[in-house]
Design an enzyme around this catalytic site. Structure first.
Site, PDB file in Angstrom:
ATOM      1  N   LYS A  95       4.623 -48.880 -12.380  1.00  0.00           N
ATOM      2  CA  LYS A  95       3.996 -47.608 -12.049  1.00  0.00           C
ATOM      3  C   LYS A  95       5.084 -46.583 -11.778  1.00  0.00           C
ATOM      4  O   LYS A  95       6.000 -46.827 -10.988  1.00  0.00           O
ATOM      5  CB  LYS A  95       3.101 -47.753 -10.817  1.00  0.00           C
ATOM      6  N   LEU A  98       1.948 -45.317   6.504  1.00  0.00           N
ATOM      7  CA  LEU A  98       3.230 -44.625   6.590  1.00  0.00           C
ATOM      8  C   LEU A  98       3.126 -43.166   6.154  1.00  0.00           C
ATOM      9  O   LEU A  98       3.980 -42.352   6.504  1.00  0.00           O
ATOM     10  CB  LEU A  98       4.285 -45.346   5.730  1.00  0.00           C
ATOM     11  N   ARG A 122       7.348 -41.361   6.323  1.00  0.00           N
ATOM     12  CA  ARG A 122       8.042 -42.634   6.107  1.00  0.00           C
ATOM     13  C   ARG A 122       7.583 -43.311   4.815  1.00  0.00           C
ATOM     14  O   ARG A 122       8.245 -44.232   4.341  1.00  0.00           O
ATOM     15  CB  ARG A 122       7.837 -43.555   7.312  1.00  0.00           C
ATOM     16  N   HIS A 166      10.905 -52.039   5.122  1.00  0.00           N
ATOM     17  CA  HIS A 166      11.754 -52.033   6.320  1.00  0.00           C
ATOM     18  C   HIS A 166      11.196 -51.191   7.466  1.00  0.00           C
ATOM     19  O   HIS A 166      11.513 -51.431   8.631  1.00  0.00           O
ATOM     20  CB  HIS A 166      13.174 -51.565   5.974  1.00  0.00           C
ATOM     21  N   HIS A 172      11.045 -51.524  16.210  1.00  0.00           N
ATOM     22  CA  HIS A 172      10.218 -51.398  15.016  1.00  0.00           C
ATOM     23  C   HIS A 172      10.644 -52.388  13.940  1.00  0.00           C
ATOM     24  O   HIS A 172       9.839 -52.769  13.091  1.00  0.00           O
ATOM     25  CB  HIS A 172      10.259 -49.962  14.487  1.00  0.00           C
ATOM     26  N   PHE A 180      21.615 -43.767   3.167  1.00  0.00           N
ATOM     27  CA  PHE A 180      21.777 -42.968   1.954  1.00  0.00           C
ATOM     28  C   PHE A 180      20.556 -42.101   1.719  1.00  0.00           C
ATOM     29  O   PHE A 180      20.661 -40.925   1.374  1.00  0.00           O
ATOM     30  CB  PHE A 180      21.996 -43.872   0.729  1.00  0.00           C
ATOM     31  N   ARG A 190      25.468 -37.747   9.396  1.00  0.00           N
ATOM     32  CA  ARG A 190      24.451 -38.357  10.251  1.00  0.00           C
ATOM     33  C   ARG A 190      24.554 -37.795  11.675  1.00  0.00           C
ATOM     34  O   ARG A 190      23.530 -37.446  12.292  1.00  0.00           O
ATOM     35  CB  ARG A 190      24.623 -39.877  10.270  1.00  0.00           C
ATOM     36  N   TYR A 240      17.610 -33.816  15.110  1.00  0.00           N
ATOM     37  CA  TYR A 240      16.913 -34.860  15.865  1.00  0.00           C
ATOM     38  C   TYR A 240      16.910 -34.609  17.363  1.00  0.00           C
ATOM     39  O   TYR A 240      15.933 -34.931  18.052  1.00  0.00           O
ATOM     40  CB  TYR A 240      17.542 -36.233  15.589  1.00  0.00           C
TER      41      TYR A 240
END
Length: 384
Positions: free
Chosen positions: A17, A45, A65, A108, A135, A200, A249, A257
């Site tokens: 798909k 998600l 997510r 994950h 999690h 990544f 990051r 964040y």
């Protein structure tokens, strides 16, 4: 009837798909992956924003997510393909290895709670008095639940490997007992040096969604990765690209964040959830996968539109958020102890005060490069 997962069979391209992703372009999903994707547990998600409440400050940060998981699935496959092309015979990489790593990338985050990491790092410890919950561990339980609930035909050995790959970087995960192909467990969640396809994807995806520039290009690392001593290594001349991975990051943590307004809103949502917990039994779902999948970011709307007296205090806090009557940084007012809340923010390069480049000295010869390892700040907010 479950899907037979003979991972040695090549997949007919007609069975794949195609999904177009705004970061990676066309992504092709295999039948076994679709068996997991087309479940209510995975579709949940879509209702979990990748950046939690950051969209209240960065309006474009509404990606979920769901697309991140598809992205990690795709990059995980690309990573193994790259290694297989150059070292497949030497390392004994089989088609089944590629599909298992891709499944780990896909699943994950299936155990993630609402509002990014706020749920597990700040809300649950307040409810259960310091109780720790991750999690990653919940993802493992959710994978088992999905397999059982939807009769997905996957052998126990393959399922175990997928779950071990998911928790490889958590405190409960380790590759020490792996007898062979340890490098496969570093692709999705790298507990050895922190370089993995999860980062990544989210670094590029989050930067784009927030309208920020991103000078980290994972493609250079993807093209040059190779295995030495059962560990994924990179060319010494790529040390600047790796530096950008960790630095970008950290910049996202500083600017997005842990933005002061984002933290203020998070603190208000925590207070609202705490006041609603007794009535809605929010926290107890973490013990039951069959109930946990029903919990997502829409819990705020459930509280907001309720008309029960028990949820009035929680509703009032959410109303303050809607009207931008946020908790404020302290200054110039007389306060009582209960009016103050403190948020300690620590930002590092995944290895505390240590230089992350020192973890990949096997091929890196630039470990003396100086990097700012960590920074800590303390934000004080008043609730009035």
């Amino acid at each position: 009837m479950g899907l037979s997962t003979n991972f040695e069979d090549s997949t007919d391209r007609r069975l794949l798909k195609q999904v177009h992703d705004n970061v990676h372009g066309n992504i092709y999903l295999e039948p076994i992956s679709l068996k997991f994707i087309d479940t209510e547990e995975f579709q949940r998600l879509r209702e979990l924003k990748q950046l939690g409440l950051s969209n209240m400050v960065y309006p474009g940060a509404v990606h979920s997510r769901f697309e991140h998981s598809l992205g990690v699935y795709w990059l995980a496959g690309k990573a193994v393909d790259t290694i297989k092309t150059c070292q497949g015979l030497e390392l004994g990489i089989e088609r089944s290895d590629i599909k298992l790593v891709k499944l780990a990338g896909l699943l994950h985050d299936v155990g993630h709670g609402p509002f990014s990491h706020m749920f597990e790092k700040e809300f649950l410890p307040r409810v259960f008095n310091g109780f720790t919950w991750s999690h990653e561990d919940m993802s493992v339980k959710m994978v088992d639940h999905i397999v059982d609930e939807h009769n997905i035909d996957i052998d126990s050995d393959s399922l175990t490997k997928v779950k071990q790959m998911i928790i490889a970087s958590s405190e409960h995960g380790s590759t020490e007992n792996m007898k062979e192909k340890k490098f496969l467990y570093d692709i999705v969640a790298n507990g050895r040096n922190g370089i993995d396809v999860d980062k990544f994807d989210y670094i590029v995806r989050d930067s784009r969604a927030c309208g920020l520039g991103c000078n980290f290009h994972f493609e250079r690392l993807m093209e040059s990765m190779q295995v030495m001593g059962d560990e994924i290594c990179y060319r010494a001349k790529d040390y600047l690209t790796i530096h950008k991975l960790f630095a970008t990051r950290a910049d996202l943590h500083r600017t997005v964040y842990t933005h002061a307004k984002v933290k203020a809103i998070e603190l208000m949502v925590i207070d609202a959830l705490l006041k609603a917990n007794d009535s809605l039994d929010i926290a107890s779902s973490i013990h039951q996968p069959a109930e946990f999948w029903k919990l997502d970011d829409t819990i705020l709307k459930i509280i907001e539109i309720s008309n029960t007296q028990e949820l009035k205090e929680a509703r009032d806090i959410i109303q303050r958020i809607r009207r931008r009557e946020l908790y404020q940084k302290m200054g110039g007012v007389t306060l009582e102890e209960e009016d103050i809340v403190v948020s300690n923010v620590k930002i590092d390069l995944t290895r505390g005060r240590n230089n992350p480049l020192q973890r990949i000295m096997r091929v890196m010869r630039y470990s003396q490069s100086k990097m700012i390892a960590s920074a800590t700040c303390c934000l004080h907010f008043t609730k009035i």
